[in-house]
Design an enzyme around this catalytic site. Structure first.
Site, PDB file in Angstrom:
ATOM      1  N   SER A 174       0.780  -1.168  -0.083  1.00  0.00           N
ATOM      2  CA  SER A 174       0.019   0.166  -0.008  1.00  0.00           C
ATOM      3  C   SER A 174       0.854   1.154   0.001  1.00  0.00           C
ATOM      4  O   SER A 174       0.355   2.432  -0.571  1.00  0.00           O
ATOM      5  CB  SER A 174      -0.947   0.101   1.072  1.00  0.00           C
ATOM      6  OG  SER A 174      -1.577  -1.244   1.431  1.00  0.00           O
TER       7      SER A 174
ATOM      8  N   HIS B 102      -2.908  -3.913  -6.194  1.00  0.00           N
ATOM      9  CA  HIS B 102      -3.387  -3.412  -4.997  1.00  0.00           C
ATOM     10  C   HIS B 102      -4.776  -3.763  -4.598  1.00  0.00           C
ATOM     11  O   HIS B 102      -5.653  -3.110  -5.443  1.00  0.00           O
ATOM     12  CB  HIS B 102      -2.755  -2.034  -4.854  1.00  0.00           C
ATOM     13  CG  HIS B 102      -3.115  -1.270  -3.672  1.00  0.00           C
ATOM     14  ND1 HIS B 102      -3.742  -0.397  -3.583  1.00  0.00           N
ATOM     15  CD2 HIS B 102      -2.936  -1.904  -2.354  1.00  0.00           C
ATOM     16  CE1 HIS B 102      -4.027   0.136  -1.980  1.00  0.00           C
ATOM     17  NE2 HIS B 102      -3.493  -1.070  -1.218  1.00  0.00           N
TER      18      HIS B 102
ATOM     19  N   GLU C 108      -5.988  -1.876  -7.910  1.00  0.00           N
ATOM     20  CA  GLU C 108      -4.983  -0.962  -8.783  1.00  0.00           C
ATOM     21  C   GLU C 108      -3.899  -2.020  -9.309  1.00  0.00           C
ATOM     22  O   GLU C 108      -3.150  -2.669  -8.656  1.00  0.00           O
ATOM     23  CB  GLU C 108      -4.422   0.004  -7.953  1.00  0.00           C
ATOM     24  CG  GLU C 108      -5.760   1.090  -7.374  1.00  0.00           C
ATOM     25  CD  GLU C 108      -5.189   1.966  -6.458  1.00  0.00           C
ATOM     26  OE1 GLU C 108      -5.569   3.315  -6.319  1.00  0.00           O
ATOM     27  OE2 GLU C 108      -4.294   1.541  -5.367  1.00  0.00           O
TER      28      GLU C 108
ATOM     29  N   ASN D 176      -5.849   5.828  -2.343  1.00  0.00           N
ATOM     30  CA  ASN D 176      -5.504   6.407  -1.205  1.00  0.00           C
ATOM     31  C   ASN D 176      -5.264   7.927  -1.484  1.00  0.00           C
ATOM     32  O   ASN D 176      -5.139   8.604  -0.626  1.00  0.00           O
ATOM     33  CB  ASN D 176      -4.527   5.622  -0.612  1.00  0.00           C
ATOM     34  CG  ASN D 176      -4.961   4.316   0.060  1.00  0.00           C
ATOM     35  OD1 ASN D 176      -6.172   4.337   0.350  1.00  0.00           O
ATOM     36  ND2 ASN D 176      -4.004   3.387   0.290  1.00  0.00           N
TER      37      ASN D 176
END
Ligand code: NAD
Length: 504
Positions: free
Chosen positions: A123, A144, A156, A194
């Site tokens: 991450s 991800h 992702e 994020n």
């Protein structure tokens, strides 16, 4: 059902929270899956848990019994990476530690076939840095996933600086075979989801820092007026402040202290005090009694003698007049509360710009639909009598009211403008295509709309006005409009319109 060409042998290293979910996703989609964990027996335990999950899904009618049987038979557990020798893809989901990950990737290179792809579920680390330790970095990429993997339908696909384009294409196809949406993202801090999610947290915290209202009120206004499923403080309690606090600091540092991502000094003392959220029983809210204080304050009685003057320029002038009923006056009187609806500035600025008496001025947010929830803001000088008149007037009907202290852009304008602005910057930097960005935010963050589409619905020119107002009142560069947004607003273009091709 997959045909034999589509069926792959997928290795999953790390049988923890994420590894289990990834195993479940690929096995349920019809792929063969080998699971490995360094702790002896952990991979076997993970497969048992996944098998039990399949049983539950079958019992609930959400999975076919034959498909569950095949999926169970397609999974195998190993205590050693050597079990991954026939994999076409290996996904690493181990501890978030660069040197441990680099060691595992080095070992994998010696075990898997030459054409196999090596993917990391990191991450916060750079995919390029993990790949740099490999002999063939071109076959290393990020993949991800989000927790819980089977339910969060977005993945992702991150290209490191040296990742070969066909590796990204193969990963997108493989993700699509599971029914999840693949998003191509550049190897930049926070990737897409994020990164795009920063606005809600940082702006919510900033509003709280400025004592505009309580965290409960911020959450409520953003849920009721803007349509977020959860407010920032509810979300921080869900993810854990210790985890989110680290991510906030990391993204700020990785973007070279970009003011847009500046973390809040409210967070470290709360982490130190153990107020981590749901998992510790208390965060911004208390969870011991499964109850949360969320009731708004009752509205006061309308004060005798006060009349209501509504700025004729107010976007909702007609609706506000209807709410004021017999108290409404066409010309302001000596004892009138003065109602204005500014974009992007605070009530004090709005009163002074209009030449109004700040002691009698109250601002009402024009952004949210008035029938859902109403937010009103006082100037630094508003007297209680006029505050109460505005509150009582807005509380007529079914909608709730939140009274806040003076603040540029109220709550919704401010948070939404920041969310749109960060997304515009992601588009500007080519971190993801506009389509991928919109889907990533909808699926990964659960927002009711993609951020650029949301900006279009508010109006690009209006979002620009809000940001310029925020920057003017606060002097804070965090609100400077992204060029992507400013240009499209000035040209009357949709925020979703991509850059024109530079040549054929
Ligand atoms: N938890 C999340 O919400 C989430 C979301 C997205 C990405 N991630 C990332 O996914 C990765 C895994 O996170 P998690 O929450 O599943 O962690 P976890 O602690 O639940 O599981 C990690 C597993 O890896 C095993 N492991 C550790 N070192 C190993 C090694 N050298 N070889 C084989 N197995 C090893 C551990 O025994 C453990 O079972 C991390 O990189 C994390 O940043 C986590």
């Amino acid at each position: 059902m997959l045909n034999t060409d589509q069926q792959q042998t997928v290795g999953v290293v790390g049988a923890g929270t994420m590894g289990r979910g990834i195993v479940q996703l690929f096995a349920a989609a019809g792929h063969r899956v080998h699971c490995v964990d360094a702790v002896p027996g952990a991979a076997r335990d993970a497969l048992d848990a996944v098998g039990a999950m399949f049983d539950t899904l079958v019992a609930k009618g959400r999975m076919d019994a034959d498909a569950a049987r095949l999926a169970r038979g397609a999974m195998s557990a190993h205590d050693d990476l050597a079990g991954l020798a026939d994999c076409t893809l290996v996904i690493e989901a181990i501890v978030e530690d660069l040197s441990v990950k680099r060691t595992v990737f080095g070992d994998l290179e010696r075990i898997v076939p030459r054409e196999a792809i090596l993917a990391t579920n990191t991450s916060s680390l750079m995919v390029s840095e993990i790949a740099a330790g490999c002999e063939r970095p071109e076959r290393v990429a990020g993949l991800h996933f989000f927790n819980p993997v089977p339910l969060m339908r977005v993945v992702e696909v991150i290209a490191g600086v040296r990742t070969a384009p066909d590796v990204v294409a193969r990963l997108r196809t493989l993700v699509a075979s599971t029914g999840h949406r693949a998003i191509a993202a550049a190897d930049q801090p926070g990737f897409v989801v994020n990164h795009a999610g920063r606005g809600l947290y940082t702006e919510g915290l900033r509003i709280l820092e400025e004592q505009v209202c309580t965290h409960v009120e911020i959450d409520r206004v953003l849920r009721l007026s803007a349509g977020f499923r959860m407010g920032p403080f509810e979300l921080l309690d869900l993810t854990g402040l210790d985890v989110s606090g680290r991510v906030m600091e990391a993204i700020y540092e990785q973007f070279q202290q970009e003011p847009r991502f500046r973390p809040s000094s409210l967070v470290p003392p709360r982490i130190a005090a153990g107020l981590h959220g749901r998992k510790s029983g208390e965060g911004w809210y208390r969870y011991q009694d499964c109850e949360r204080e969320d009731a708004g304050l009752p509205a006061p009685a309308f004060p005798d003698g006060v009349s209501v003057w509504i700025d004729p320029e107010a976007p909702d002038a007609e609706r506000l007049c209807a709410l004021a009923g017999s108290h409404a006056v066409g010309q302001a009187e000596a004892d009138s509360v003065l109602i204005v609806q500014p974009w992007g500035v605070d009530a004090t600025t709005a009163a002074l710009e209009r030449g109004l008496d700040a002691a009698r001025t109250v601002a009402v947010d024009p952004l949210p639909r008035l029938d859902r929830h109403r937010t009103a803001m006082m100037t630094a000088a508003t007297l209680p009598r006029y505050r109460d008149a505005a509150h009582a007037m807005l509380a007529s009907g079914d909608a709730g009211v939140t009274m806040i202290a003076d603040s540029p852009g109220f709550i919704c304008q401010r948070v939404l403008a920041v969310v749109v602005n960060i997304a515009a910057n992601i588009a500007q930097r080519g971190i993801a295509t506009v389509d991928d960005l919109e889907d990533a935010v909808r699926l990964g963050l659960g927002y009711p709309d993609g951020p650029l589409g949301w900006g279009d619905a508010i109006g690009p020119a209006r979002v620009l006005t809000i940001l310029e107002g925020l920057q003017r009142v606060t002097g804070d560069p965090r609100y400077r409009p992204a060029p992507w947004l400013a240009r499209r607003a000035r040209l009357g273009l949709s925020l979703l319109s991509p850059e024109p091709a530079r040549h054929d």
